[in-house]
Design a protein around this motif. Structure first.
Motif, mmCIF file in Angstrom:
data_model
loop_
_atom_site.group_PDB
_atom_site.id
_atom_site.type_symbol
_atom_site.label_atom_id
_atom_site.label_comp_id
_atom_site.label_asym_id
_atom_site.label_seq_id
_atom_site.Cartn_x
_atom_site.Cartn_y
_atom_site.Cartn_z
ATOM 1 N N LEU A 4 36.985 39.794 45.816
ATOM 2 C CA LEU A 4 36.934 40.810 44.700
ATOM 3 C C LEU A 4 35.463 41.156 44.157
ATOM 4 O O LEU A 4 35.072 42.238 44.278
ATOM 5 N N PHE A 5 34.987 40.033 43.647
ATOM 6 C CA PHE A 5 33.774 40.320 42.891
ATOM 7 C C PHE A 5 32.483 40.628 44.206
ATOM 8 O O PHE A 5 31.686 41.393 43.846
ATOM 9 N N PHE A 27 29.285 43.724 34.943
ATOM 10 C CA PHE A 27 29.871 44.891 34.643
ATOM 11 C C PHE A 27 31.131 44.574 33.892
ATOM 12 O O PHE A 27 31.342 43.519 33.486
ATOM 13 N N ARG A 28 31.601 45.697 33.245
ATOM 14 C CA ARG A 28 32.744 45.431 32.234
ATOM 15 C C ARG A 28 33.932 44.959 32.861
ATOM 16 O O ARG A 28 34.460 45.321 33.802
ATOM 17 N N ASP A 29 34.589 44.089 32.070
ATOM 18 C CA ASP A 29 35.896 43.371 32.596
ATOM 19 C C ASP A 29 36.823 44.736 32.291
ATOM 20 O O ASP A 29 36.973 45.495 31.551
ATOM 21 N N ILE A 30 37.795 44.614 33.597
ATOM 22 C CA ILE A 30 38.763 45.764 33.425
ATOM 23 C C ILE A 30 40.061 45.584 32.522
ATOM 24 O O ILE A 30 40.764 46.607 32.124
ATOM 25 N N ASN A 85 35.784 29.838 33.315
ATOM 26 C CA ASN A 85 37.001 29.462 33.534
ATOM 27 C C ASN A 85 36.651 28.674 34.893
ATOM 28 O O ASN A 85 36.334 29.474 35.878
ATOM 29 N N GLY A 91 42.441 28.689 34.208
ATOM 30 C CA GLY A 91 42.623 29.835 34.227
ATOM 31 C C GLY A 91 41.771 30.650 35.153
ATOM 32 O O GLY A 91 41.833 32.077 34.939
ATOM 33 N N THR A 93 41.000 33.012 37.691
ATOM 34 C CA THR A 93 41.772 33.912 38.788
ATOM 35 C C THR A 93 41.163 34.513 39.759
ATOM 36 O O THR A 93 41.465 34.630 40.781
ATOM 37 N N VAL A 94 39.622 34.805 39.765
ATOM 38 C CA VAL A 94 38.798 35.159 40.657
ATOM 39 C C VAL A 94 37.898 34.253 41.096
ATOM 40 O O VAL A 94 37.124 33.553 40.239
ATOM 41 N N HIS A 98 31.614 33.442 37.749
ATOM 42 C CA HIS A 98 31.678 34.388 36.557
ATOM 43 C C HIS A 98 31.559 33.999 35.325
ATOM 44 O O HIS A 98 32.399 33.021 34.922
ATOM 45 N N HIS A 100 32.091 35.359 31.283
ATOM 46 C CA HIS A 100 32.664 36.184 30.412
ATOM 47 C C HIS A 100 31.549 36.174 29.064
ATOM 48 O O HIS A 100 31.588 35.083 28.461
HETATM 49 P P1 5GP Z 1 39.052 34.578 35.114
HETATM 50 O O1 5GP Z 1 40.388 34.602 34.676
HETATM 51 O O2 5GP Z 1 38.894 34.485 36.489
HETATM 52 O O3 5GP Z 1 38.058 33.743 34.535
HETATM 53 O O4 5GP Z 1 38.317 36.056 35.103
HETATM 54 C C1 5GP Z 1 38.544 37.035 35.997
HETATM 55 C C2 5GP Z 1 38.351 38.352 35.204
HETATM 56 O O5 5GP Z 1 38.206 39.482 36.068
HETATM 57 C C3 5GP Z 1 39.631 38.607 34.449
HETATM 58 O O6 5GP Z 1 39.040 38.874 32.797
HETATM 59 C C4 5GP Z 1 39.963 40.055 34.921
HETATM 60 O O7 5GP Z 1 40.357 41.131 33.548
HETATM 61 C C5 5GP Z 1 38.787 40.705 35.637
HETATM 62 N N1 5GP Z 1 38.974 41.408 36.532
HETATM 63 C C6 5GP Z 1 40.090 41.195 37.551
HETATM 64 N N2 5GP Z 1 40.065 42.382 38.506
HETATM 65 C C7 5GP Z 1 39.070 43.209 38.303
HETATM 66 C C8 5GP Z 1 38.462 44.260 38.741
HETATM 67 O O8 5GP Z 1 38.917 44.814 39.800
HETATM 68 N N3 5GP Z 1 37.634 44.965 37.939
HETATM 69 C C9 5GP Z 1 36.999 44.287 36.890
HETATM 70 N N4 5GP Z 1 35.974 45.039 36.425
HETATM 71 N N5 5GP Z 1 37.390 43.237 36.267
HETATM 72 C C10 5GP Z 1 38.582 42.625 36.905
#
Ligand code: 5GP
Ligand code: ZN
Length: 112
Positions: A4-5, A27-30, A85, A91, A93-94, A98, A100
């Motif tokens: 995704l990223f 970029f801004r978190d969704i 993370n 936690g 997920t991607v 990255h 935050h």
């Molecule tokens: P993690 O949970 O892996 O530490 O953070 C992944 C972050 O990516 C989450 O805060 C989630 O809201 C963000 N995220 C997931 N999909 C997208 C997307 O398509 N666009 C953006 N801008 N952020 C996303």
């Protein structure tokens, strides 16, 4: 690669870009968890903090330099939190490294 990223960095998936240079994209978190919630990522695909090594670690220092600049630009004079993370139980997920950058509210510690 189905990441995704990587797709966001390549512009294949739209994002609200905050900063970009040769090695870093932000970029801004969704789904923002604070008034300011920016994701700062290396352009190189590194799956997680576990994969940081002596060959690729310079970009992490650069990410923290970029974080300080973004925090200043976003007016986070009172402080901010930088979170990574790493792995499923933390936690993540991607699976593209990255950080935050969050600010604009009070944070508790330890994080739950
Ligand atoms: P993690 O949970 O892996 O530490 O953070 C992944 C972050 O990516 C989450 O805060 C989630 O809201 C963000 N995220 C997931 N999909 C997208 C997307 O398509 N666009 C953006 N801008 N952020 C996303
Ligand atoms: Zn990737």
């Amino acid at each position: 690669m189905d990441c995704l990223f990587c797709k966001i960095i390549a512009g294949e998936i739209p994002s609200a870009k905050v900063y970009e240079d040769d090695t870093v994209f932000a970029f801004r978190d969704i789904d923002p968890q604070a008034p300011v919630h920016v994701l700062i990522v290396p352009k190189e695909h590194i799956a997680s903090a576990k994969e940081i090594n002596e060959t690729n670690s310079a970009v992490v220092a650069h990410i923290f330099e970029v974080a300080a600049k973004i925090a200043k630009d976003e007016g986070l004079e009172d402080g901010y939190r930088i979170v990574n993370n790493c792995g499923d139980s933390a936690g993540q997920t991607v699976k593209h490294l990255h950080f935050h950058l969050m600010g604009g509210r009070e944070f508790t510690w330890p994080a739950g």
